[in-house]
Design an enzyme around this catalytic site. Structure first.
Site, PDB file in Angstrom:
ATOM      1  N   HIS A 314      71.680  35.801 103.226  1.00 49.44           N
ATOM      2  CA  HIS A 314      71.140  37.259 103.205  1.00 49.44           C
ATOM      3  C   HIS A 314      71.549  38.531 101.970  1.00 49.44           C
ATOM      4  O   HIS A 314      71.358  39.462 101.809  1.00 49.44           O
ATOM      5  CB  HIS A 314      71.944  38.416 104.404  1.00 49.44           C
ATOM      6  CG  HIS A 314      71.521  38.717 105.459  1.00 49.44           C
ATOM      7  ND1 HIS A 314      70.426  39.555 106.011  1.00 49.44           N
ATOM      8  CD2 HIS A 314      71.180  37.365 106.359  1.00 49.44           C
ATOM      9  CE1 HIS A 314      69.846  38.851 107.108  1.00 49.44           C
ATOM     10  NE2 HIS A 314      70.234  38.323 107.576  1.00 49.44           N
ATOM     11  N   LYS A 505      70.865  54.656 102.692  1.00 51.74           N
ATOM     12  CA  LYS A 505      71.709  53.859 102.634  1.00 51.74           C
ATOM     13  C   LYS A 505      72.727  53.626 102.522  1.00 51.74           C
ATOM     14  O   LYS A 505      73.199  54.583 101.930  1.00 51.74           O
ATOM     15  CB  LYS A 505      70.383  52.457 101.728  1.00 51.74           C
ATOM     16  CG  LYS A 505      70.589  52.956  99.726  1.00 51.74           C
ATOM     17  CD  LYS A 505      69.792  52.114  99.226  1.00 51.74           C
ATOM     18  CE  LYS A 505      68.254  52.405  99.039  1.00 51.74           C
ATOM     19  NZ  LYS A 505      67.803  51.421  99.577  1.00 51.74           N
ATOM     20  N   ARG A 506      73.428  52.367 102.620  1.00 51.33           N
ATOM     21  CA  ARG A 506      74.719  51.705 102.247  1.00 51.33           C
ATOM     22  C   ARG A 506      75.364  52.510 100.673  1.00 51.33           C
ATOM     23  O   ARG A 506      74.278  52.561 100.041  1.00 51.33           O
ATOM     24  CB  ARG A 506      75.431  50.816 102.773  1.00 51.33           C
ATOM     25  CG  ARG A 506      76.061  50.339 103.821  1.00 51.33           C
ATOM     26  CD  ARG A 506      76.655  50.942 104.898  1.00 51.33           C
ATOM     27  NE  ARG A 506      77.949  50.975 103.952  1.00 51.33           N
ATOM     28  CZ  ARG A 506      79.212  50.491 105.429  1.00 51.33           C
ATOM     29  NH1 ARG A 506      78.221  50.709 105.945  1.00 51.33           N
ATOM     30  NH2 ARG A 506      79.878  49.826 104.553  1.00 51.33           N
ATOM     31  N   LYS A 511      72.914  49.308  94.504  1.00 48.80           N
ATOM     32  CA  LYS A 511      72.321  50.002  95.060  1.00 48.80           C
ATOM     33  C   LYS A 511      71.698  51.589  94.118  1.00 48.80           C
ATOM     34  O   LYS A 511      70.630  52.179  94.117  1.00 48.80           O
ATOM     35  CB  LYS A 511      72.575  51.013  96.023  1.00 48.80           C
ATOM     36  CG  LYS A 511      72.460  49.492  97.332  1.00 48.80           C
ATOM     37  CD  LYS A 511      72.566  49.401  98.858  1.00 48.80           C
ATOM     38  CE  LYS A 511      72.562  48.644  99.634  1.00 48.80           C
ATOM     39  NZ  LYS A 511      71.670  47.737 100.356  1.00 48.80           N
ATOM     40  N   THR A 613      64.912  47.011 104.487  1.00 47.14           N
ATOM     41  CA  THR A 613      64.373  47.332 105.221  1.00 47.14           C
ATOM     42  C   THR A 613      64.293  48.287 105.196  1.00 47.14           C
ATOM     43  O   THR A 613      62.981  49.374 105.811  1.00 47.14           O
ATOM     44  CB  THR A 613      65.055  46.541 106.863  1.00 47.14           C
ATOM     45  OG1 THR A 613      66.243  46.692 107.257  1.00 47.14           O
ATOM     46  CG2 THR A 613      64.664  45.098 106.703  1.00 47.14           C
ATOM     47  N   LYS A 617      59.967  50.686 105.605  1.00 44.23           N
ATOM     48  CA  LYS A 617      60.220  51.864 106.898  1.00 44.23           C
ATOM     49  C   LYS A 617      59.944  53.193 106.888  1.00 44.23           C
ATOM     50  O   LYS A 617      59.124  54.102 107.479  1.00 44.23           O
ATOM     51  CB  LYS A 617      61.755  52.387 107.791  1.00 44.23           C
ATOM     52  CG  LYS A 617      62.569  51.283 108.531  1.00 44.23           C
ATOM     53  CD  LYS A 617      64.332  51.529 109.051  1.00 44.23           C
ATOM     54  CE  LYS A 617      63.995  50.431 109.349  1.00 44.23           C
ATOM     55  NZ  LYS A 617      65.826  49.950 109.352  1.00 44.23           N
TER      56      LYS A 617
END
Length: 774
Positions: A314, A505-506, A511, A613, A617
């Site tokens: 992952h 998101k985290r 990110k 993911t 969505k």
């Protein structure tokens, strides 16, 4: 709850406890399930019946749904993926179990106090959990510590400390096919005779208190996402779930009509999927059971183990890869360390034969990392001990083969596969966005819910004015609903006619929430400079939790809220720009914000996000994506057409070239005036006047190539603003995106796992219900 629970259990076990031996076991330390009630009603086609029943009782179904706690037994993408996979495995008629830990406390609840994240314990079980059923008859012992004895009749692991694993079963209904699978979560219990000898010498109270220490194994979820924390309790959790699960798998196999005598030939009809390296101990544990308990030879046991286990990687981030100190292993799991050493010896013998004299290759490929503190590399153990290794998006799988695990790919190329992630359309469309699901069904029927590839049929409506209007109307209704929610829950008023620009998101440097912040500041500065210009109004929402020990991530949250304080209270800006931090982002909040979003921010540095993911969505729910060519964004662009996404920034090759050349943040800072202004405002205290140096540390030092993509990102955001003014063209692009979502169903992903890794054939056949006439 209980009526629905009985309805489900009426069907449960039809598949998973039947005589078939073709079963898959999905091992994961995380299952981020969220709420269950509405999802169950959707899958059992009971929504209308339940609505009517509650109405006649004078109750409101939405109010009931809001009373349910989220089952937050995961950190983010990995745990939510496992939950989507369970839904798809049941929907595709696969005899499958999810195995994990029943954490007493899930992912923490996030409060924001004076702009700072504060963690509160998630006591999700305080009122009980109506969806689970304890199964004490299947309780299993799990051993720790002790020592190893080598005798002529075999090897024994003795003088161990025993913890009991008590299973709790949760039903997982497929979509309207009368199939219910099981998620079995283990809870740690101290054995009754725990330190009984102490009772006789006045240590009774301490002995009872020690029971708590034993039961701490399932007390709390570790709140780290993409970061490895090498604590003994975490290793205990990883072995606990693996040991209990493998005993359960073998018990079920022995109870079948084949029994243990067929173990050598038939165990290959059992598939074990390892969700990242967290359950990697399944490999040495299965070897221990087969050799020490079942008395098989090493070669036979190894053949069974490799054919049974498969590994999903992952992440490629170095700080996230698990490396456990040998000293910890020696103390906690001495027999498993012996087995890992023997696996490594045989593995290195093979590599040495293939590459004589290449000692550097042996060092790189060893399961045991030398130098300083000796460590076990769990990813290497997973690769060597599995018959299949997969990444979770094509670009990620290519990176694994080309760089991170290149040595292993060179030796066993047939092991490496790609399985691009997916999401369940039941929860992430039918349940959370019923208006959009209905508009689609009116055009192409309802079969797309089981076969998302049918969304391609929507392309013939891309110029249909009525369809364009319906899609736009659904989005506006969702935005109005979310605006009401924000006002009720957080006392925040937003303009529902503004563009909803969302990054949830985290919180993590890779990110790049910081890049989003720089855009907000740039936009703010531009509005202040030209207040009379016709700006596209935006409400920028950022949400996500920071790991409690991750200082930089917590500073990023503080920065976002500080920017919001300034922007939201500036009368010159008004409602043309608002900045909202979405507190306590979780599955249930995602189900509300995603259907309302216009723009989805997927802006990680190329080559860092394995898949994502959330991106899928948003795409399915009618948001357009601004993103880098990273993770599944690449395939989203392929499916919908790159012209229908706002793609910007460096590609993986560009990032690699920049790394080789040397990334110089100051070069961009000095060259780009708007960037310099924004950075100076952050570091100079413009957003923290009471503490001018507060954000000095994160303005330049933690940039993760943020500055290198800044210019392109700002220009891309200008294109977004321009298109948003043209509602018809914006909505046509939305339709292209929804039509391109078919690939990103977790049904497609699980179908590929089943056929290409597990040797199983999925089926959409609906089986007879127990009360159907025969």
């Amino acid at each position: 709850y209980w009526i629905l629970f009985l309805c489900i259990w009426n069907f449960s076990g039809i598949l998973t406890e039947c005589s078939t031996l073709n079963r898959v076991y999905y091992l994961s330390l995380e299952f981020y399930m969220g709420r269950t009630l509405q999802n169950t009603m959707v899958n059992l086609a009971l929504e209308n019946a339940c609505d009517e029943a509650t109405y006649q009782l004078g109750l409101d179904m939405e109010e009931l749904q809001d009373m349910e706690e989220d089952a937050g037994l995961g950190n983010g993408g990995l745990g939510r993926l496992a939950a989507c996979f369970l839904d798809s495995m049941a929907t595709l008629g696969l005899a499958a179990y999810g195995y994990g830990i029943r954490y007493e406390f899930g992912i923490f609840n996030q409060k924001v106090v004076n702009g700072w994240q504060v963690e509160e314990a998630d006591d999700w079980l305080r009122y009980g959990n109506p969806w689970e059923k304890a199964r004490p008859e299947y309780m299993r012992p799990v051993h720790f510590y002790g020592r190893v004895e080598h005798n002529p009749d075999g090897v024994k692991w003795v003088d161990t400390q025993v913890i009991l694993a008590l299973p709790y079963d949760t039903p997982v209904p497929g979509y309207r096919n009368n199939i219910v699978n099981t998620m079995r979560l283990w809870s740690a219990k101290a054995p009754c005779e725990f330190h009984l000898k102490d009772f006789n010498v006045g240590g009774y109270i301490q002995a009872v208190l020690d029971k708590n220490l034993a039961e701490n194994i399932s007390r709390v979820l570790y709140p780290n996402d993409n970061f490895f924390e090498g604590k003994e309790l975490r290793l205990k959790q990883e072995y606990f779930v693996v040991a209990a699960t493998l005993q359960d798998i073998i018990r079920r196999f022995k109870a079948s009509k084949f029994g243990i005598s067929h173990l050598k030939t038939c165990f290959v009809q059992v598939a074990i999927q390892l969700n990242d390296t967290h359950p990697a101990l399944a490999i040495p544990e299965l070897m221990r059971i087969l050799i020490d308990d079942e008395k098989l030879t090493w070669d036979t046991a190894w053949d069974i183990t490799v054919r049974t286990c498969a590994y999903t990687n992952h992440t490629v981030l170095p700080e996230a890869l698990e490396r456990w100190p040998v000293d910890l292993f020696q103390n906690l799991l001495p027999r498993h360390l012996e087995i890992i050493y023997e696996v490594n010896r045989r593995h290195l013998e093979r590599i040495s034969a293939l590459y004589p004299g290449d000692h550097d290759r042996l060092r790189r490929m060893s399961l045991v990392e030398e130098g300083g503190q000796k460590k076990i590399n769990m990813a290497h153990l997973c690769i060597v001990g599995s018959h299949a290794v997969n990444g979770v998006a094509q670009i990620h799988s290519d990176i694994i083969k080309d760089t991170v695990f290149k040595d292993f790919y060179d030796v066993d190329p047939q092991k490496f596969q790609n399985k691009t992630n997916g999401i369940t359309p039941r929860r992430w469309l039918v349940m959370c966005n019923p208006g959009l699901a209905e508009v689609i069904a009116e055009r192409i029927g309802e079969d797309y819910i089981r076969d998302l590839s049918q969304l391609k049929s929507l392309l013939k409506f891309v110029d249909d004015d009525a369809f364009i209007r319906d899609i736009a109307n659904v989005k506006q209704e969702n935005k109005l609903k979310f605006a009401v929610h924000l006002e009720e829950q957080f006392k925040v008023k937003i303009n529902p006619n503004s563009m909803f620009d969302v990054q949830v998101k985290r919180i993590h440097e890779y990110k790049r929430q910081l890049l989003n912040c720089l855009h907000i500041i740039t936009l703010y500065n531009r509005i202040k400079k030209e207040p009379n210009k016709a700006w596209t109004p935006r409400t920028i929402m950022i949400g996500g939790k920071a790991a409690p020990g991750y200082h930089t991530a917590k500073m990023i949250i503080k920065l976002i809220t500080a920017i919001g304080e300034v922007v939201n209270n500036d009368s010159v800006v008004g409602d043309r720009l608002k900045v909202i931090f979405l507190e306590n982002y979780r599955v249930t909040l995602a189900e509300k914000v995603i259907p309302a979003a216009d723009l989805s921010e997927q802006i990680s540095t190329a080559g860092t996000e394995a898949s994502g993911t959330g991106n899928m969505k948003f795409m399915l729910n009618g948001a357009l994506t601004i993103g880098t060519m990273d993770g599944a964004n690449v395939e989203m662009a392929e499916e919908a057409g790159e012209e229908n996404l706002f793609i910007f920034g460096m590609r993986v090759k560009d990032v690699e070239a920049l790394d080789k050349k040397g990334y110089d943040a100051l070069e961009y800072y000095n060259r780009i005036p708007e960037l310099k202004q924004a950075v100076d405002q952050i570091s100079g205290g413009f957003f923290s006047p009471g503490e001018p140096d507060q954000f000095k540390d994160i303005s330049l030092s933690h940039t993760v190539t943020v500055f290198a993509d800044y210019e392109d990102y700002i220009q891309c955001q200008e294109k977004v603003s321009a298109l948003y003014k043209n509602t018809k063209e914006w909505t046509k692009m939305v339709i292209h995106n929804i039509a391109g979502c078919g690939k990103f169903s977790s049904d497609r992903t699980i179908g590929q796992y089943a056929r290409e890794i597990w040797g199983m054939e999925p089926s959409l056949e609906k089986i007879a219900a127990p009360d159907d006439p025969r």
